[in-house]
Scaffold this motif. Sequence first.
Motif, PDB file in Angstrom:
ATOM      1  N   TRP A  80      -0.500  -3.486  -6.002  1.00 49.81           N
ATOM      2  CA  TRP A  80      -1.304  -4.381  -5.174  1.00 49.81           C
ATOM      3  C   TRP A  80      -0.790  -4.341  -3.728  1.00 49.81           C
ATOM      4  N   ILE A  81      -0.782  -3.149  -3.138  1.00 47.83           N
ATOM      5  CA  ILE A  81      -0.235  -2.961  -1.794  1.00 47.83           C
ATOM      6  C   ILE A  81      -1.229  -3.423  -0.736  1.00 47.83           C
ATOM      7  N   SER A  82      -2.486  -3.091  -0.921  1.00 38.63           N
ATOM      8  CA  SER A  82      -3.536  -3.502   0.014  1.00 38.63           C
ATOM      9  C   SER A  82      -4.685  -4.099  -0.784  1.00 38.63           C
ATOM     10  N   PRO A  83      -4.614  -5.386  -1.094  1.00 42.48           N
ATOM     11  CA  PRO A  83      -5.628  -6.020  -1.937  1.00 42.48           C
ATOM     12  C   PRO A  83      -7.056  -5.798  -1.462  1.00 42.48           C
ATOM     13  N   VAL A 138       0.898  -5.258   2.210  1.00 45.45           N
ATOM     14  CA  VAL A 138       2.262  -4.861   2.586  1.00 45.45           C
ATOM     15  C   VAL A 138       2.301  -3.377   2.961  1.00 45.45           C
ATOM     16  N   VAL A 139       1.183  -2.861   3.460  1.00 45.51           N
ATOM     17  CA  VAL A 139       1.124  -1.462   3.881  1.00 45.51           C
ATOM     18  C   VAL A 139       2.163  -1.195   4.965  1.00 45.51           C
ATOM     19  N   ASP A 140       2.358  -2.157   5.846  1.00 44.57           N
ATOM     20  CA  ASP A 140       3.340  -1.978   6.915  1.00 44.57           C
ATOM     21  C   ASP A 140       4.751  -1.816   6.353  1.00 44.57           C
ATOM     22  N   ILE A 141       5.035  -2.459   5.238  1.00 43.61           N
ATOM     23  CA  ILE A 141       6.355  -2.326   4.615  1.00 43.61           C
ATOM     24  C   ILE A 141       6.528  -0.912   4.066  1.00 43.61           C
ATOM     25  N   VAL A 142       5.475  -0.365   3.440  1.00 42.88           N
ATOM     26  CA  VAL A 142       5.546   1.012   2.949  1.00 42.88           C
ATOM     27  C   VAL A 142       5.796   1.963   4.118  1.00 42.88           C
ATOM     28  N   ARG A 193      -7.301   4.833   0.203  1.00 40.38           N
ATOM     29  CA  ARG A 193      -7.745   4.296   1.494  1.00 40.38           C
ATOM     30  C   ARG A 193      -6.575   3.811   2.333  1.00 40.38           C
ATOM     31  N   TRP A 194      -5.674   3.046   1.723  1.00 36.31           N
ATOM     32  CA  TRP A 194      -4.556   2.547   2.537  1.00 36.31           C
ATOM     33  C   TRP A 194      -3.538   3.635   2.840  1.00 36.31           C
ATOM     34  N   VAL A 195      -3.396   4.576   1.923  1.00 38.37           N
ATOM     35  CA  VAL A 195      -2.481   5.690   2.188  1.00 38.37           C
ATOM     36  C   VAL A 195      -2.939   6.480   3.419  1.00 38.37           C
ATOM     37  N   ASN A 216      -1.521  15.291   3.937  1.00 33.79           N
ATOM     38  CA  ASN A 216      -2.970  15.439   3.768  1.00 33.79           C
ATOM     39  C   ASN A 216      -3.414  16.891   3.666  1.00 33.79           C
ATOM     40  N   LYS A 217      -2.631  17.799   4.198  1.00 34.02           N
ATOM     41  CA  LYS A 217      -2.997  19.225   4.150  1.00 34.02           C
ATOM     42  C   LYS A 217      -2.708  19.853   2.794  1.00 34.02           C
ATOM     43  N   LEU A 218      -1.912  19.187   1.988  1.00 34.53           N
ATOM     44  CA  LEU A 218      -1.532  19.743   0.697  1.00 34.53           C
ATOM     45  C   LEU A 218      -2.705  19.771  -0.272  1.00 34.53           C
ATOM     46  N   ILE A 219      -2.709  20.760  -1.134  1.00 35.08           N
ATOM     47  CA  ILE A 219      -3.621  20.807  -2.278  1.00 35.08           C
ATOM     48  C   ILE A 219      -2.832  20.330  -3.488  1.00 35.08           C
TER      49      ILE A 219
END
Length: 441
Positions: free
Chosen positions: A194-197, A338-342, A370-372, A384-387
């Motif tokens: 529940w990082i970004s509700p 808590v996205v800022d904490i990550v 989405r939050w990532v 993001n470039k990784l497959i």
Amino acid sequence: MATRGAVSSLLLLFITIVCKGLSSPLQGKEAWNYVEVRDGAHMFWWLYYADSQSAGYQDLPLVMWLQGGPGGSGTGFGNFEEIGPLNRDLKPRKTHWVQAASVLFVDNPVGTGFSYTDRPDVYATDVATVASDMLVLLKHFFTERAEFQSIPFHIFSESYGGKMAAAISLELTKAIAQGTVKCNFAGVALGDSWISPLDSVMTWGPYLYTTSLLDDNGLVGVNAAAEAVMHAIHQEQFQKATELWSVTESVVEQNTNGVNFYNILTQEEDEKVLSSAGENYIALQTRRHIGRLHGQSLSELMNGPIRKKLGIIPQNVTWGGQAEEVFSYMAGDFMKPVVDIVDQLLTAGVNVTVYNGQLDLIVDTMGQERWVKRLKWEGLPGFNKLIWTPLYDPSSPGITGAFYKMYKNFAFYWILKAGHMIPSDQGPMALQMMKMITQQV
């Protein structure tokens, strides 16, 4: 102040419940204890030393497991329903994490499981207090069990436990740097967390629609309810947002004929978890999200044979007896991200893993992604470039069980055919993932 703990062979559990006719005792040892983390706030932990045929516990990692809720018990549900060596029938689990790590279950926040408070004013009301309490416990733990100070220590979590785990990890990183806690912190794993509700709630409609669980009218209704949650969060009315989140869940139930938020391929058949007119939203959410972690058979186990085995539970404490209060006092903090904490963890070089079940709705993978994608971490473009790389299911050779990406100190695992409780749904795959995260494979 820590009270007297206990250490024993798992054989004692079978002696305690020999009347059930169980045999073939497991090897290994355990420890458990209480720590008074604040005046009147008592937190319970339970440790299983690693039980591996190929290595001693000194050569294997230490994993702390944090349950969700808030108010869900790791010593109960996580232990006997997911990753512990015995299931709720007290029979050996074929796939369990003690095979590859020492596992520390902690009932947090205070009031959860066998943890308890002496008075109402000491319940935690935010993750900052949760993290502060856990730091007190960890300081006690690593002081009393100095043999674990050099062993790689990983925090694994599930659901709301991930929100708490992120905050705990940041405070632990600071404490280690300051020298107030001695341990070899190796990283945190956020499972269906529940990082970004808001990102979760806003993707419920699209996810259900694309899986044919909503029609056009249902999509409109769910999205409208979700937007009300969004408005409250943007206005920083977090208590109201929690209440509107509950309303949105009821709209989902009504339009899907009771889809299970924890696995979309199943349907809620128990009327006790469905909404009823005029019910207080705290009571409703406790039934929906805490009640399922405190089923009758598990409660009977924890308040019966397990309580007797542990021998240190106060007479006035019932396992799970304060769960609703835990959830209620945290309601104002529940919808805060808590996205800022990550981001801070990644920037500090802490190893962070996100893992999610394909069939989870309450914390759907779409919302996690989405939050990532909004992380400010400098390594995100490279990630993001990784497959992604496929992982084969250990229990079904040749069948894809998951995908993963790993870049610098960040990893993401997509676990197939699993809902919210991944170890329950895909035990062998979850164990393999844990071994990868802790660098055992």
